[in-house]
Design a protein around this motif. Sequence first.
Motif, mmCIF file in Angstrom:
data_model
loop_
_atom_site.group_PDB
_atom_site.id
_atom_site.type_symbol
_atom_site.label_atom_id
_atom_site.label_comp_id
_atom_site.label_asym_id
_atom_site.label_seq_id
_atom_site.Cartn_x
_atom_site.Cartn_y
_atom_site.Cartn_z
ATOM 1 N N PRO A 1 -4.285 6.587 -2.063
ATOM 2 C CA PRO A 1 -5.441 7.382 -1.628
ATOM 3 C C PRO A 1 -5.117 8.152 -0.350
ATOM 4 O O PRO A 1 -4.206 7.790 0.391
ATOM 5 C CB PRO A 1 -6.512 6.308 -1.366
ATOM 6 C CG PRO A 1 -6.087 5.131 -2.172
ATOM 7 C CD PRO A 1 -4.583 5.164 -2.162
ATOM 8 N N ARG A 2 -5.855 9.206 -0.101
ATOM 9 C CA ARG A 2 -5.603 10.036 1.082
ATOM 10 C C ARG A 2 -5.870 9.300 2.380
ATOM 11 O O ARG A 2 -5.165 9.483 3.362
ATOM 12 C CB ARG A 2 -6.479 11.292 1.032
ATOM 13 C CG ARG A 2 -6.011 12.269 0.021
ATOM 14 C CD ARG A 2 -6.754 13.577 0.130
ATOM 15 N NE ARG A 2 -6.196 14.483 -0.864
ATOM 16 C CZ ARG A 2 -6.899 15.275 -1.623
ATOM 17 N NH1 ARG A 2 -8.207 15.309 -1.501
ATOM 18 N NH2 ARG A 2 -6.310 16.047 -2.501
ATOM 19 N N ASP A 3 -6.922 8.495 2.403
ATOM 20 C CA ASP A 3 -7.278 7.770 3.626
ATOM 21 C C ASP A 3 -6.512 6.457 3.707
ATOM 22 O O ASP A 3 -6.216 5.848 2.685
ATOM 23 C CB ASP A 3 -8.785 7.485 3.650
ATOM 24 C CG ASP A 3 -9.607 8.771 3.743
ATOM 25 O OD1 ASP A 3 -9.153 9.714 4.419
ATOM 26 O OD2 ASP A 3 -10.686 8.819 3.127
ATOM 27 N N ALA B 1 -7.242 0.984 -6.480
ATOM 28 C CA ALA B 1 -7.269 2.415 -6.811
ATOM 29 C C ALA B 1 -6.117 2.763 -7.749
ATOM 30 O O ALA B 1 -6.298 3.538 -8.706
ATOM 31 C CB ALA B 1 -7.184 3.246 -5.525
ATOM 32 N N GLN B 2 -4.939 2.194 -7.521
ATOM 33 C CA GLN B 2 -3.790 2.448 -8.399
ATOM 34 C C GLN B 2 -4.042 1.912 -9.801
ATOM 35 O O GLN B 2 -3.742 2.577 -10.795
ATOM 36 C CB GLN B 2 -2.530 1.824 -7.797
ATOM 37 C CG GLN B 2 -2.090 2.500 -6.517
ATOM 38 C CD GLN B 2 -1.057 1.703 -5.742
ATOM 39 O OE1 GLN B 2 -0.997 0.469 -5.820
ATOM 40 N NE2 GLN B 2 -0.230 2.407 -4.973
ATOM 41 N N ASN C 1 0.808 -1.217 0.000
ATOM 42 C CA ASN C 1 0.000 0.000 0.000
ATOM 43 C C ASN C 1 0.840 1.266 0.000
ATOM 44 O O ASN C 1 0.451 2.275 0.541
ATOM 45 C CB ASN C 1 -1.011 -0.007 1.149
ATOM 46 C CG ASN C 1 -0.398 -0.337 2.479
ATOM 47 O OD1 ASN C 1 0.816 -0.402 2.602
ATOM 48 N ND2 ASN C 1 -1.223 -0.550 3.472
ATOM 49 N N ASP D 1 -7.401 -2.578 -1.517
ATOM 50 C CA ASP D 1 -8.100 -1.360 -1.932
ATOM 51 C C ASP D 1 -7.138 -0.358 -2.564
ATOM 52 O O ASP D 1 -7.467 0.296 -3.557
ATOM 53 C CB ASP D 1 -8.808 -0.715 -0.737
ATOM 54 C CG ASP D 1 -9.990 -1.540 -0.236
ATOM 55 O OD1 ASP D 1 -10.509 -2.382 -1.002
ATOM 56 O OD2 ASP D 1 -10.398 -1.329 0.922
ATOM 57 N N VAL D 2 -5.937 -0.239 -1.999
ATOM 58 C CA VAL D 2 -4.935 0.679 -2.563
ATOM 59 C C VAL D 2 -4.535 0.230 -3.970
ATOM 60 O O VAL D 2 -4.503 1.028 -4.909
ATOM 61 C CB VAL D 2 -3.693 0.773 -1.649
ATOM 62 C CG1 VAL D 2 -2.562 1.545 -2.331
ATOM 63 C CG2 VAL D 2 -4.054 1.437 -0.327
#
Length: 113
Positions: free
Chosen positions: A79-81, A91-92, A58, A87-88
């Motif tokens: 991600p910011r959170d 998103a990538q 991550n 999940d990371v």
Amino acid sequence: MARGSREWCLRPSIREQRGLKLLREWLSQEQLAQYDAHRYFEVIGCHTGKRYRICHGNGANIIELDDAALPRRGWCFVPRDPLVAGDVMLAQKIALETDERGALAVANNFAAR
């Protein structure tokens, strides 16, 4: 410490399991095979056609590959959170496949290992 509580600590959390399940649902058959074999998968940037390897993790887990599939440079954007690794990585993947320039504009780069 009781044996049962030690085993609980070693098991992936429910959040981690759900993150990896969602990631796996979004991977192509080829990406899923790569991930299962190596704990990474490759994506093609939507603007440049460059190939990126997203390794399990991550942060600082994206490697840009050259034409010979050798590491060229590393990239870090998240991600910011705080999120679990699945999940990371999802998103990538989505960022590189749909807005490569935008993702790299906010990323830090580093010498690939």
